[in-house]
Design a protein around this motif. Structure first.
Motif, short mmCIF file in Angstrom:
data_model
loop_
_atom_site.label_atom_id
_atom_site.label_comp_id
_atom_site.label_asym_id
_atom_site.label_seq_id
_atom_site.Cartn_x
_atom_site.Cartn_y
_atom_site.Cartn_z
N ARG A 133 0.88 -1.20 -0.04
CA ARG A 133 -0.10 0.01 0.06
C ARG A 133 0.89 1.24 0.10
NH1 ARG A 133 -5.91 -0.49 0.86
NH2 ARG A 133 -5.70 1.92 0.87
N VAL A 134 2.01 1.42 0.77
CA VAL A 134 2.73 2.23 0.87
C VAL A 134 3.52 2.52 -0.72
CG1 VAL A 134 4.89 3.17 1.73
CG2 VAL A 134 3.19 2.31 3.40
N GLU A 135 3.89 1.64 -1.20
CA GLU A 135 4.39 1.50 -2.66
C GLU A 135 3.55 1.99 -3.51
OE1 GLU A 135 5.75 -2.58 -3.21
OE2 GLU A 135 7.73 -2.39 -2.22
N ASP A 136 2.31 1.64 -3.51
CA ASP A 136 1.35 2.11 -4.49
C ASP A 136 1.10 3.68 -4.27
OD1 ASP A 136 1.16 -0.40 -5.26
OD2 ASP A 136 -0.71 -0.84 -4.34
N GLU B 288 1.97 6.61 -6.86
CA GLU B 288 0.80 7.63 -7.33
C GLU B 288 1.04 9.04 -7.32
OE1 GLU B 288 -3.78 8.18 -5.87
OE2 GLU B 288 -3.31 6.32 -6.32
N ALA B 289 1.82 9.21 -6.04
CA ALA B 289 2.06 10.58 -5.61
C ALA B 289 3.30 11.09 -6.82
CB ALA B 289 2.51 10.72 -4.32
N GLU B 290 3.94 10.10 -7.15
CA GLU B 290 5.08 10.46 -8.11
C GLU B 290 4.43 10.99 -9.45
OE1 GLU B 290 8.47 11.91 -9.71
OE2 GLU B 290 8.12 11.68 -7.66
N GLU B 291 3.31 9.99 -9.81
CA GLU B 291 2.80 10.17 -11.25
C GLU B 291 1.94 11.48 -11.24
OE1 GLU B 291 0.33 6.68 -11.49
OE2 GLU B 291 2.11 5.32 -12.11
N LEU B 292 1.30 11.68 -10.16
CA LEU B 292 0.91 13.10 -9.92
C LEU B 292 1.67 14.41 -10.15
CD1 LEU B 292 -1.90 12.31 -7.03
CD2 LEU B 292 -2.44 12.77 -9.74
N ARG B 293 2.97 14.17 -9.29
CA ARG B 293 3.86 15.25 -9.36
C ARG B 293 4.04 15.40 -10.73
NH1 ARG B 293 4.96 13.80 -4.34
NH2 ARG B 293 6.19 11.84 -4.75
N GLU B 294 4.60 14.35 -11.55
CA GLU B 294 4.75 14.48 -12.95
C GLU B 294 3.83 14.93 -13.91
OE1 GLU B 294 6.55 10.83 -14.63
OE2 GLU B 294 7.65 10.34 -12.83
N TYR B 295 2.50 14.65 -13.65
CA TYR B 295 1.58 15.14 -14.52
C TYR B 295 1.35 16.73 -14.33
CZ TYR B 295 -3.31 15.88 -16.07
OH TYR B 295 -4.34 16.35 -16.62
N ILE B 296 1.45 16.95 -12.98
CA ILE B 296 1.26 18.58 -12.63
C ILE B 296 2.57 19.29 -13.47
CG2 ILE B 296 1.61 20.37 -10.65
CD1 ILE B 296 0.13 18.21 -9.14
N VAL B 297 3.65 18.70 -13.26
CA VAL B 297 4.88 19.65 -13.95
C VAL B 297 4.81 19.35 -15.27
CG1 VAL B 297 7.44 19.16 -14.27
CG2 VAL B 297 6.40 19.00 -11.83
N ARG B 298 4.47 18.67 -16.03
CA ARG B 298 4.27 18.54 -17.58
C ARG B 298 3.08 19.39 -17.87
NH1 ARG B 298 5.04 12.36 -18.24
NH2 ARG B 298 3.12 12.33 -16.91
N GLY B 299 2.04 19.53 -17.04
CA GLY B 299 0.99 20.42 -17.45
C GLY B 299 -0.02 19.63 -18.26
#
Length: 143
Positions: free
Chosen positions: A125-128, A132-143
């Protein structure tokens, strides 16, 4: 995520004991393998129970160290609840938490195919959540 995804990261080796094994033998196995519980299997490989460190410690507290020579069959839990490989990590974690289990056999087609611990589930659960948090950060940075 399913229990099967956790089993894929674990060894295929299933450590088990027999009803006639002594509690001292089981304690040695648990210590050597650095695990907290093992399924108890009959000669045909069918599960007849489960025994944990906690079971052994409680028996010693009740009756003294002499119980270490008793067979596993005297104190093991016989009516074992299991999960399946297709069960979700979240549902399995909720069930283990509600029933206060720390170890759970995984059964597929009437055979025990592995064991999972609450630690395995928490780790997943922690790994997931981190992924997910890293994917959201990347999504926000790329716009």
């Amino acid at each position: 995520m399913t229990v099967a995804s956790i089993l894929k990261q674990k060894s295929d080796r299933l450590i088990s004991v027999k009803e006639a094994d002594s509690l001292a033998d089981v304690a040695q196995i648990l210590t050597r393998e650095n695990i907290g519980a093992v399924p108890v299997l009959d000669s045909g490989g069918d599960m007849v129970g489960i025994i944990s460190e906690r079971d052994i410690v409680r028996q010693i507290a009740r009756d003294g160290a002499g119980v270490l020579m008793q067979p596993v069959g005297k104190i093991m839990t016989r009516n074992v609840i299991c999960c399946g490989p297709d069960d979700s990590v979240a549902a399995t974690m909720a069930m283990m938490t509600a029933r206060r289990f720390r170890h759970l056999p995984v059964r597929s087609q009437n055979k025990i195919v592995g064991m999972i611990s609450i630690g395995d589930l928490v780790k997943r659960r922690v790994e997931d959540a981190e992924r997910e948090a890293e994917e959201l950060r990347e999504y926000i940075v790329r716009g």
